[in-house]
Design an enzyme around this catalytic site. Structure first.
Site, short mmCIF file in Angstrom:
data_model
loop_
_atom_site.label_atom_id
_atom_site.label_comp_id
_atom_site.label_asym_id
_atom_site.label_seq_id
_atom_site.Cartn_x
_atom_site.Cartn_y
_atom_site.Cartn_z
N ASN A 270 60.88 46.61 52.26
CA ASN A 270 60.53 46.30 53.64
C ASN A 270 61.64 47.19 53.98
O ASN A 270 62.89 46.71 54.13
CB ASN A 270 60.99 44.77 53.97
N ARG B 21 63.12 36.88 73.25
CA ARG B 21 62.08 37.29 73.89
C ARG B 21 61.49 36.25 74.84
O ARG B 21 61.22 35.07 74.32
CB ARG B 21 60.87 37.75 72.85
N ARG C 103 55.90 46.88 52.92
CA ARG C 103 55.52 46.17 54.38
C ARG C 103 55.58 47.17 55.49
O ARG C 103 56.31 47.85 55.68
CB ARG C 103 56.77 45.23 54.80
N GLU D 137 56.63 36.03 52.65
CA GLU D 137 56.00 37.25 53.00
C GLU D 137 56.03 38.50 51.89
O GLU D 137 55.02 39.23 51.60
CB GLU D 137 56.26 38.13 54.29
N HIS E 43 53.11 39.15 62.27
CA HIS E 43 53.37 38.04 61.31
C HIS E 43 52.04 37.81 60.55
O HIS E 43 52.01 36.74 59.95
CB HIS E 43 53.74 36.85 61.92
#
Ligand code: ADP
Length: 395
Positions: free
Chosen positions: A7, A241, A91, A382, A180
Protein backbone atom coordinates in the site's frame (compact mmCIF):
# COMPACT_ATOMS: atom_id res chain seq x y z
CA UNK A 1 1.09 -19.50 -1.45
CA UNK A 2 2.82 -16.37 -0.08
CA UNK A 3 1.41 -13.03 -1.20
CA UNK A 4 2.95 -9.64 -0.49
CA UNK A 5 0.54 -6.71 -0.18
CA UNK A 6 1.83 -3.21 -0.90
CA UNK A 7 0.00 0.00 0.00
CA UNK A 8 2.14 2.84 -1.33
CA UNK A 9 1.28 6.36 -0.15
CA UNK A 10 2.87 9.73 -0.82
CA UNK A 11 5.64 9.40 1.77
CA UNK A 12 5.12 5.95 3.21
CA UNK A 13 4.63 2.36 2.09
CA UNK A 14 2.81 -0.27 4.15
CA UNK A 15 3.55 -3.91 3.44
CA UNK A 16 2.16 -7.22 4.71
CA UNK A 17 3.27 -10.72 3.78
CA UNK A 18 0.51 -13.37 3.95
CA UNK A 19 0.54 -17.13 3.85
CA UNK A 20 -2.66 -17.73 1.90
CA UNK A 21 -2.67 -21.48 2.54
CA UNK A 22 -3.36 -20.64 6.17
CA UNK A 23 -5.02 -17.24 5.56
CA UNK A 24 -2.64 -15.58 8.08
CA UNK A 25 -0.11 -12.76 8.00
CA UNK A 26 3.55 -13.60 8.55
CA UNK A 27 5.12 -10.16 8.74
CA UNK A 28 4.13 -6.56 8.23
CA UNK A 29 5.60 -3.13 8.44
CA UNK A 30 5.73 0.44 7.35
CA UNK A 31 8.37 2.41 5.47
CA UNK A 32 8.01 6.02 6.55
CA UNK A 33 9.41 9.37 5.45
CA UNK A 34 10.67 7.94 2.17
CA UNK A 35 12.97 10.33 0.26
CA UNK A 36 13.98 12.15 3.43
CA UNK A 37 17.04 11.82 5.68
CA UNK A 38 14.73 10.45 8.37
CA UNK A 39 13.48 7.40 6.43
CA UNK A 40 12.59 4.58 8.77
CA UNK A 41 11.46 0.94 8.58
CA UNK A 42 9.06 -0.39 11.22
CA UNK A 43 8.72 -4.15 11.12
CA UNK A 44 6.96 -6.88 13.09
CA UNK A 45 6.40 -10.57 12.51
CA UNK A 46 3.87 -13.18 13.60
CA UNK A 47 6.23 -14.40 16.34
CA UNK A 48 5.78 -11.05 18.06
CA UNK A 49 9.26 -9.76 17.21
CA UNK A 50 9.53 -6.09 16.29
CA UNK A 51 12.17 -3.61 15.29
CA UNK A 52 12.52 -0.13 13.94
CA UNK A 53 15.56 1.18 12.09
CA UNK A 54 16.73 4.06 9.94
CA UNK A 55 17.11 3.27 6.27
CA UNK A 56 18.51 5.02 3.23
CA UNK A 57 15.50 5.33 0.94
CA UNK A 58 15.80 7.89 -1.80
CA UNK A 59 13.30 6.01 -3.90
CA UNK A 60 10.39 3.55 -3.55
CA UNK A 61 12.69 0.81 -4.90
CA UNK A 62 15.20 1.46 -2.11
CA UNK A 63 12.47 1.56 0.53
CA UNK A 64 10.76 -1.65 -0.63
CA UNK A 65 14.09 -3.44 -0.91
CA UNK A 66 14.72 -2.58 2.77
CA UNK A 67 11.40 -4.32 3.53
CA UNK A 68 12.49 -7.33 1.46
CA UNK A 69 15.74 -7.61 3.43
CA UNK A 70 13.72 -7.63 6.66
CA UNK A 71 11.38 -10.35 5.33
CA UNK A 72 14.41 -12.56 4.53
CA UNK A 73 16.46 -11.56 7.59
CA UNK A 74 18.13 -14.47 9.38
CA UNK A 75 16.82 -13.42 12.82
CA UNK A 76 13.49 -11.69 12.27
CA UNK A 77 12.63 -12.81 8.75
CA UNK A 78 9.77 -15.13 7.81
CA UNK A 79 10.92 -16.45 4.41
CA UNK A 80 14.21 -17.88 3.18
CA UNK A 81 14.25 -15.87 -0.05
CA UNK A 82 12.02 -13.69 -2.21
CA UNK A 83 11.25 -16.55 -4.58
CA UNK A 84 8.79 -17.80 -1.98
CA UNK A 85 6.58 -14.81 -2.84
CA UNK A 86 4.21 -15.92 -5.61
CA UNK A 87 2.29 -12.72 -6.13
CA UNK A 88 2.09 -9.06 -5.13
CA UNK A 89 -1.18 -7.25 -4.51
CA UNK A 90 -1.21 -3.46 -4.74
CA UNK A 91 -3.80 -1.19 -3.24
CA UNK A 92 -4.85 1.35 -5.85
CA UNK A 93 -7.32 4.03 -4.85
CA UNK A 94 -8.98 4.96 -8.14
CA UNK A 95 -9.87 2.81 -11.11
CA UNK A 96 -12.41 5.23 -12.60
CA UNK A 97 -15.55 3.92 -14.27
CA UNK A 98 -13.72 1.21 -16.23
CA UNK A 99 -12.52 -1.01 -13.40
CA UNK A 100 -15.04 -3.18 -11.60
CA UNK A 101 -12.76 -5.75 -9.96
CA UNK A 102 -9.21 -6.66 -9.07
CA UNK A 103 -7.01 -6.83 -12.18
CA UNK A 104 -3.72 -8.48 -12.97
CA UNK A 105 -1.30 -5.67 -13.74
CA UNK A 106 -0.58 -5.25 -17.45
CA UNK A 107 0.54 -2.20 -19.46
CA UNK A 108 -3.16 -1.48 -20.17
CA UNK A 109 -4.07 -1.55 -16.46
CA UNK A 110 -1.14 0.73 -15.67
CA UNK A 111 -2.47 3.09 -18.33
CA UNK A 112 -5.89 3.07 -16.64
CA UNK A 113 -4.27 3.92 -13.28
CA UNK A 114 -2.43 6.80 -14.96
CA UNK A 115 -5.64 8.01 -16.58
CA UNK A 116 -7.25 8.32 -13.13
CA UNK A 117 -4.54 10.65 -11.75
CA UNK A 118 -6.79 13.70 -11.91
CA UNK A 119 -9.53 11.88 -9.98
CA UNK A 120 -7.15 10.88 -7.15
CA UNK A 121 -4.15 13.19 -7.40
CA UNK A 122 -2.84 12.37 -3.92
CA UNK A 123 -3.20 8.60 -4.15
CA UNK A 124 -2.91 7.16 -7.66
CA UNK A 125 0.60 8.60 -8.37
CA UNK A 126 2.25 6.94 -5.33
CA UNK A 127 0.21 3.75 -5.92
CA UNK A 128 1.63 3.70 -9.46
CA UNK A 129 5.17 4.35 -8.22
CA UNK A 130 4.84 1.41 -5.83
CA UNK A 131 3.86 -0.82 -8.78
CA UNK A 132 6.82 0.32 -10.87
CA UNK A 133 9.22 -0.16 -7.94
CA UNK A 134 7.99 -3.74 -7.49
CA UNK A 135 8.24 -4.42 -11.22
CA UNK A 136 11.87 -3.40 -10.96
CA UNK A 137 12.59 -5.40 -7.80
CA UNK A 138 10.53 -8.55 -8.53
CA UNK A 139 10.86 -8.97 -12.27
CA UNK A 140 9.00 -12.23 -12.77
CA UNK A 141 6.42 -12.15 -9.99
CA UNK A 142 2.84 -11.51 -11.19
CA UNK A 143 1.11 -8.52 -9.65
CA UNK A 144 -2.51 -7.54 -9.10
CA UNK A 145 -4.11 -4.14 -8.54
CA UNK A 146 -7.03 -4.04 -6.09
CA UNK A 147 -8.98 -0.80 -6.44
CA UNK A 148 -10.86 1.06 -3.67
CA UNK A 149 -13.47 2.11 -6.22
CA UNK A 150 -14.00 -1.28 -7.89
CA UNK A 151 -16.64 -2.77 -5.58
CA UNK A 152 -18.79 0.34 -6.01
CA UNK A 153 -18.92 -0.11 -9.78
CA UNK A 154 -21.86 -2.45 -9.21
CA UNK A 155 -23.91 0.65 -8.25
CA UNK A 156 -26.86 1.52 -10.52
CA UNK A 157 -26.83 4.73 -12.57
CA UNK A 158 -29.65 6.22 -10.48
CA UNK A 159 -27.31 6.12 -7.46
CA UNK A 160 -24.05 7.21 -9.09
CA UNK A 161 -25.37 10.04 -11.27
CA UNK A 162 -25.30 13.65 -10.08
CA UNK A 163 -28.08 15.88 -11.37
CA UNK A 164 -25.85 18.21 -13.39
CA UNK A 165 -25.89 18.51 -17.20
CA UNK A 166 -24.93 15.12 -18.60
CA UNK A 167 -22.39 16.55 -21.07
CA UNK A 168 -20.48 18.34 -18.30
CA UNK A 169 -20.51 15.23 -16.11
CA UNK A 170 -19.19 13.13 -19.01
CA UNK A 171 -16.50 15.64 -19.98
CA UNK A 172 -15.04 15.79 -16.47
CA UNK A 173 -15.89 12.21 -15.40
CA UNK A 174 -18.06 13.61 -12.59
CA UNK A 175 -20.09 10.84 -10.96
CA UNK A 176 -20.22 8.99 -7.68
CA UNK A 177 -17.33 6.53 -7.52
CA UNK A 178 -17.27 5.67 -3.82
CA UNK A 179 -14.22 4.72 -1.75
CA UNK A 180 -13.23 2.24 1.00
CA UNK A 181 -14.64 -0.37 -1.41
CA UNK A 182 -12.18 -3.06 -0.35
CA UNK A 183 -13.20 -2.57 3.28
CA UNK A 184 -16.95 -2.53 2.57
CA UNK A 185 -16.55 -5.68 0.46
CA UNK A 186 -14.48 -7.45 3.14
CA UNK A 187 -16.89 -6.73 6.01
CA UNK A 188 -19.90 -7.59 3.83
CA UNK A 189 -18.43 -11.05 3.15
CA UNK A 190 -17.36 -11.50 6.78
CA UNK A 191 -20.70 -10.21 8.07
CA UNK A 192 -22.71 -12.54 5.82
CA UNK A 193 -20.66 -15.43 7.20
CA UNK A 194 -21.53 -14.38 10.76
CA UNK A 195 -25.20 -14.36 9.75
CA UNK A 196 -24.74 -17.88 8.35
CA UNK A 197 -25.71 -16.72 4.85
CA UNK A 198 -24.15 -16.05 1.47
CA UNK A 199 -23.53 -12.38 0.74
CA UNK A 200 -25.78 -12.85 -2.32
CA UNK A 201 -28.68 -13.66 0.02
CA UNK A 202 -28.55 -10.64 2.34
CA UNK A 203 -29.13 -6.90 2.37
CA UNK A 204 -26.46 -5.06 4.35
CA UNK A 205 -25.58 -1.53 5.43
CA UNK A 206 -21.83 -1.27 6.09
CA UNK A 207 -20.47 1.76 7.97
CA UNK A 208 -16.70 2.23 7.72
CA UNK A 209 -15.95 4.78 10.43
CA UNK A 210 -12.27 5.70 10.65
CA UNK A 211 -10.59 9.05 10.13
CA UNK A 212 -12.42 8.92 6.81
CA UNK A 213 -16.01 7.66 7.07
CA UNK A 214 -18.30 6.14 4.47
CA UNK A 215 -21.44 4.05 4.45
CA UNK A 216 -22.66 1.65 1.78
CA UNK A 217 -25.96 -0.08 1.02
CA UNK A 218 -25.28 -3.56 -0.36
CA UNK A 219 -28.09 -5.50 -1.97
CA UNK A 220 -27.20 -9.19 -2.30
CA UNK A 221 -23.53 -8.48 -2.95
CA UNK A 222 -24.11 -5.48 -5.25
CA UNK A 223 -23.64 -1.89 -4.12
CA UNK A 224 -26.98 -0.08 -4.16
CA UNK A 225 -25.56 3.25 -2.97
CA UNK A 226 -22.56 4.68 -1.14
CA UNK A 227 -21.91 7.98 0.60
CA UNK A 228 -18.54 9.06 -0.85
CA UNK A 229 -18.71 10.63 -4.26
CA UNK A 230 -16.39 11.83 -6.98
CA UNK A 231 -13.88 12.29 -4.13
CA UNK A 232 -13.85 11.03 -0.52
CA UNK A 233 -15.21 14.38 0.71
CA UNK A 234 -18.93 13.64 0.38
CA UNK A 235 -21.21 11.91 2.85
CA UNK A 236 -20.68 11.33 6.54
CA UNK A 237 -18.96 13.71 8.95
CA UNK A 238 -15.28 12.67 9.24
CA UNK A 239 -12.24 13.52 11.35
CA UNK A 240 -11.31 16.57 9.31
CA UNK A 241 -13.69 16.41 6.31
CA UNK A 242 -17.11 18.03 6.21
CA UNK A 243 -19.06 15.37 4.30
CA UNK A 244 -22.35 16.53 2.77
CA UNK A 245 -22.65 20.27 2.24
CA UNK A 246 -24.77 22.59 0.15
CA UNK A 247 -22.52 23.06 -2.93
CA UNK A 248 -23.35 26.76 -2.83
CA UNK A 249 -21.17 27.05 0.30
CA UNK A 250 -18.16 26.60 -2.00
CA UNK A 251 -19.35 29.43 -4.24
CA UNK A 252 -20.10 31.59 -1.24
CA UNK A 253 -16.57 31.11 0.14
CA UNK A 254 -14.95 31.71 -3.26
CA UNK A 255 -16.88 34.93 -3.68
CA UNK A 256 -15.80 35.92 -0.18
CA UNK A 257 -12.16 35.68 -1.30
CA UNK A 258 -11.16 32.06 -0.69
CA UNK A 259 -9.16 30.46 -3.51
CA UNK A 260 -10.10 26.94 -4.70
CA UNK A 261 -7.04 25.64 -2.78
CA UNK A 262 -8.18 27.47 0.37
CA UNK A 263 -11.63 25.88 0.12
CA UNK A 264 -10.08 22.48 -0.59
CA UNK A 265 -7.98 22.76 2.57
CA UNK A 266 -10.85 24.12 4.65
CA UNK A 267 -13.27 21.32 3.73
CA UNK A 268 -10.76 18.45 3.68
CA UNK A 269 -8.37 19.32 6.48
CA UNK A 270 -10.04 21.76 8.88
CA UNK A 271 -13.67 20.65 8.94
CA UNK A 272 -15.52 17.60 10.28
CA UNK A 273 -15.07 16.76 13.96
CA UNK A 274 -11.93 18.92 14.13
CA UNK A 275 -13.62 22.03 12.80
CA UNK A 276 -16.84 21.59 14.76
CA UNK A 277 -15.27 20.88 18.13
CA UNK A 278 -12.57 23.55 17.93
CA UNK A 279 -10.51 21.68 20.51
CA UNK A 280 -7.56 21.03 18.17
CA UNK A 281 -8.31 17.37 17.45
CA UNK A 282 -10.54 15.44 15.04
CA UNK A 283 -9.80 12.15 16.78
CA UNK A 284 -13.04 10.62 18.04
CA UNK A 285 -11.51 9.61 21.40
CA UNK A 286 -10.55 13.24 22.06
CA UNK A 287 -13.98 14.45 20.93
CA UNK A 288 -15.75 12.08 23.33
CA UNK A 289 -13.47 13.07 26.22
CA UNK A 290 -14.00 16.77 25.54
CA UNK A 291 -17.78 16.34 25.15
CA UNK A 292 -17.97 14.43 28.44
CA UNK A 293 -15.93 17.18 30.04
CA UNK A 294 -18.65 19.67 29.08
CA UNK A 295 -17.14 21.19 25.93
CA UNK A 296 -20.10 22.47 23.90
CA UNK A 297 -18.30 22.36 20.53
CA UNK A 298 -17.26 18.73 21.04
CA UNK A 299 -20.80 17.84 22.15
CA UNK A 300 -22.20 19.41 18.97
CA UNK A 301 -19.56 17.63 16.86
CA UNK A 302 -20.70 14.32 18.35
CA UNK A 303 -24.37 15.15 17.77
CA UNK A 304 -23.77 16.15 14.12
CA UNK A 305 -21.70 13.00 13.51
CA UNK A 306 -24.41 10.71 14.92
CA UNK A 307 -27.28 12.59 13.26
CA UNK A 308 -25.64 12.31 9.82
CA UNK A 309 -25.03 8.62 10.32
CA UNK A 310 -28.61 8.02 11.48
CA UNK A 311 -29.90 9.87 8.41
CA UNK A 312 -27.84 7.71 6.04
CA UNK A 313 -28.89 4.45 7.70
CA UNK A 314 -32.52 5.51 7.34
CA UNK A 315 -32.02 6.45 3.70
CA UNK A 316 -30.21 3.21 2.90
CA UNK A 317 -32.82 1.12 4.73
CA UNK A 318 -35.28 2.59 2.23
CA UNK A 319 -32.96 2.16 -0.76
CA UNK A 320 -32.63 -1.53 0.16
CA UNK A 321 -36.30 -1.88 1.07
CA UNK A 322 -35.29 -3.26 4.47
CA UNK A 323 -31.98 -4.73 5.59
CA UNK A 324 -30.67 -7.79 7.40
CA UNK A 325 -27.73 -6.22 9.21
CA UNK A 326 -25.95 -2.98 9.96
CA UNK A 327 -22.19 -3.58 10.13
CA UNK A 328 -19.81 -1.21 11.91
CA UNK A 329 -16.10 -1.21 11.05
CA UNK A 330 -13.04 1.09 11.03
CA UNK A 331 -11.32 2.52 14.11
CA UNK A 332 -14.52 4.12 15.46
CA UNK A 333 -16.90 1.39 14.28
CA UNK A 334 -14.80 -1.42 15.74
CA UNK A 335 -13.88 0.22 19.04
CA UNK A 336 -16.44 2.78 20.08
CA UNK A 337 -19.36 1.15 21.89
CA UNK A 338 -20.50 4.69 22.66
CA UNK A 339 -20.90 5.78 19.03
CA UNK A 340 -22.54 2.48 18.06
CA UNK A 341 -25.02 2.87 20.92
CA UNK A 342 -25.75 6.52 20.13
CA UNK A 343 -26.57 5.64 16.52
CA UNK A 344 -28.51 2.47 17.22
CA UNK A 345 -30.75 4.02 19.85
CA UNK A 346 -31.98 6.31 17.07
CA UNK A 347 -32.82 3.37 14.80
CA UNK A 348 -35.51 1.86 16.99
CA UNK A 349 -38.12 2.67 14.38
CA UNK A 350 -36.28 0.37 11.94
CA UNK A 351 -36.44 -2.49 14.40
CA UNK A 352 -32.82 -2.19 15.52
CA UNK A 353 -32.30 -3.20 19.15
CA UNK A 354 -28.84 -3.18 20.61
CA UNK A 355 -27.68 -5.54 23.33
CA UNK A 356 -25.98 -3.17 25.77
CA UNK A 357 -23.71 -5.80 27.35
CA UNK A 358 -22.58 -7.30 24.03
CA UNK A 359 -21.93 -3.86 22.64
CA UNK A 360 -19.84 -2.88 25.66
CA UNK A 361 -17.91 -6.14 25.40
CA UNK A 362 -17.11 -5.37 21.73
CA UNK A 363 -18.64 -8.65 20.58
CA UNK A 364 -19.22 -9.26 16.88
CA UNK A 365 -23.01 -9.57 17.14
CA UNK A 366 -24.15 -6.63 19.25
CA UNK A 367 -27.90 -6.66 18.65
CA UNK A 368 -30.48 -8.59 20.65
CA UNK A 369 -31.76 -11.88 19.36
CA UNK A 370 -34.91 -10.26 18.09
CA UNK A 371 -36.52 -10.49 14.68
CA UNK A 372 -35.25 -7.08 13.54
CA UNK A 373 -32.04 -6.29 11.68
CA UNK A 374 -28.85 -7.53 13.32
CA UNK A 375 -26.05 -5.16 14.28
CA UNK A 376 -22.47 -6.35 13.90
CA UNK A 377 -19.04 -4.92 14.70
CA UNK A 378 -16.61 -6.53 12.27
CA UNK A 379 -12.90 -5.61 12.19
CA UNK A 380 -11.94 -4.69 8.65
CA UNK A 381 -8.87 -6.16 6.98
CA UNK A 382 -8.21 -4.46 3.67
CA UNK A 383 -4.75 -6.06 3.37
CA UNK A 384 -6.16 -9.57 3.71
CA UNK A 385 -8.87 -8.75 1.16
CA UNK A 386 -6.16 -7.54 -1.27
CA UNK A 387 -4.15 -10.73 -0.63
CA UNK A 388 -7.24 -12.90 -1.22
CA UNK A 389 -8.12 -11.10 -4.45
CA UNK A 390 -4.49 -11.41 -5.59
CA UNK A 391 -4.38 -15.13 -4.81
CA UNK A 392 -7.76 -15.65 -6.51
CA UNK A 393 -6.58 -14.04 -9.74
CA UNK A 394 -3.21 -15.79 -9.79
CA UNK A 395 -4.34 -19.33 -8.94
P1 ADP B 1 -7.86 5.48 9.31
O1 ADP B 1 -9.14 5.90 8.66
O2 ADP B 1 -6.81 6.53 9.27
O3 ADP B 1 -7.40 4.09 8.91
P2 ADP B 1 -8.80 4.26 11.78
O4 ADP B 1 -9.69 3.31 11.06
O5 ADP B 1 -7.70 3.70 12.58
O6 ADP B 1 -8.20 5.39 10.86
O7 ADP B 1 -9.75 5.12 12.74
C1 ADP B 1 -9.27 6.20 13.48
C2 ADP B 1 -10.41 6.73 14.32
O8 ADP B 1 -10.85 5.69 15.20
C3 ADP B 1 -10.01 7.92 15.18
O9 ADP B 1 -11.04 8.89 15.14
C4 ADP B 1 -9.96 7.30 16.57
O10 ADP B 1 -10.24 8.22 17.57
C5 ADP B 1 -11.06 6.28 16.47
N1 ADP B 1 -10.98 5.30 17.55
C6 ADP B 1 -10.08 4.32 17.76
N2 ADP B 1 -10.35 3.68 18.93
C7 ADP B 1 -11.45 4.28 19.47
C8 ADP B 1 -12.22 4.10 20.66
N3 ADP B 1 -11.94 3.15 21.54
N4 ADP B 1 -13.27 4.91 20.85
C9 ADP B 1 -13.58 5.89 19.98
N5 ADP B 1 -12.91 6.10 18.85
C10 ADP B 1 -11.85 5.33 18.59
Amino acid sequence: MKILVINAGSSSVKFTLFDMDKDVWLAKGMLERIRTAGAVLKYSNHRGEKFEKSIVANSYEAAISAACLALCDADHGVIANLEEIKGIGHRVVHGGAEISGAMQITPAIKQTILSCYELAPLHNPPNYEGIEACEYLFRDIPMVAVFDTAFHQTMPAAAYTYAIPAAVAAQYKIRRYGFHGTSHHYVALAGAKVLGKEVTDVKLITAHLGNGCSITAINKGQVADTSMGVTPLEGLVMGTRCGDLDPAVVLFLCRAGYSPDDVDKLLNKSSGLLGLAGTGSGDMRDIITAADGGNAGAKLALDVFVHRLQKYVGAYATVLNGFDALIFTGGIGENSARIRALVCEKLYYLGVEMDVARNRANEVVISRNATGPKVLAVPTNEELMIARETARLLM
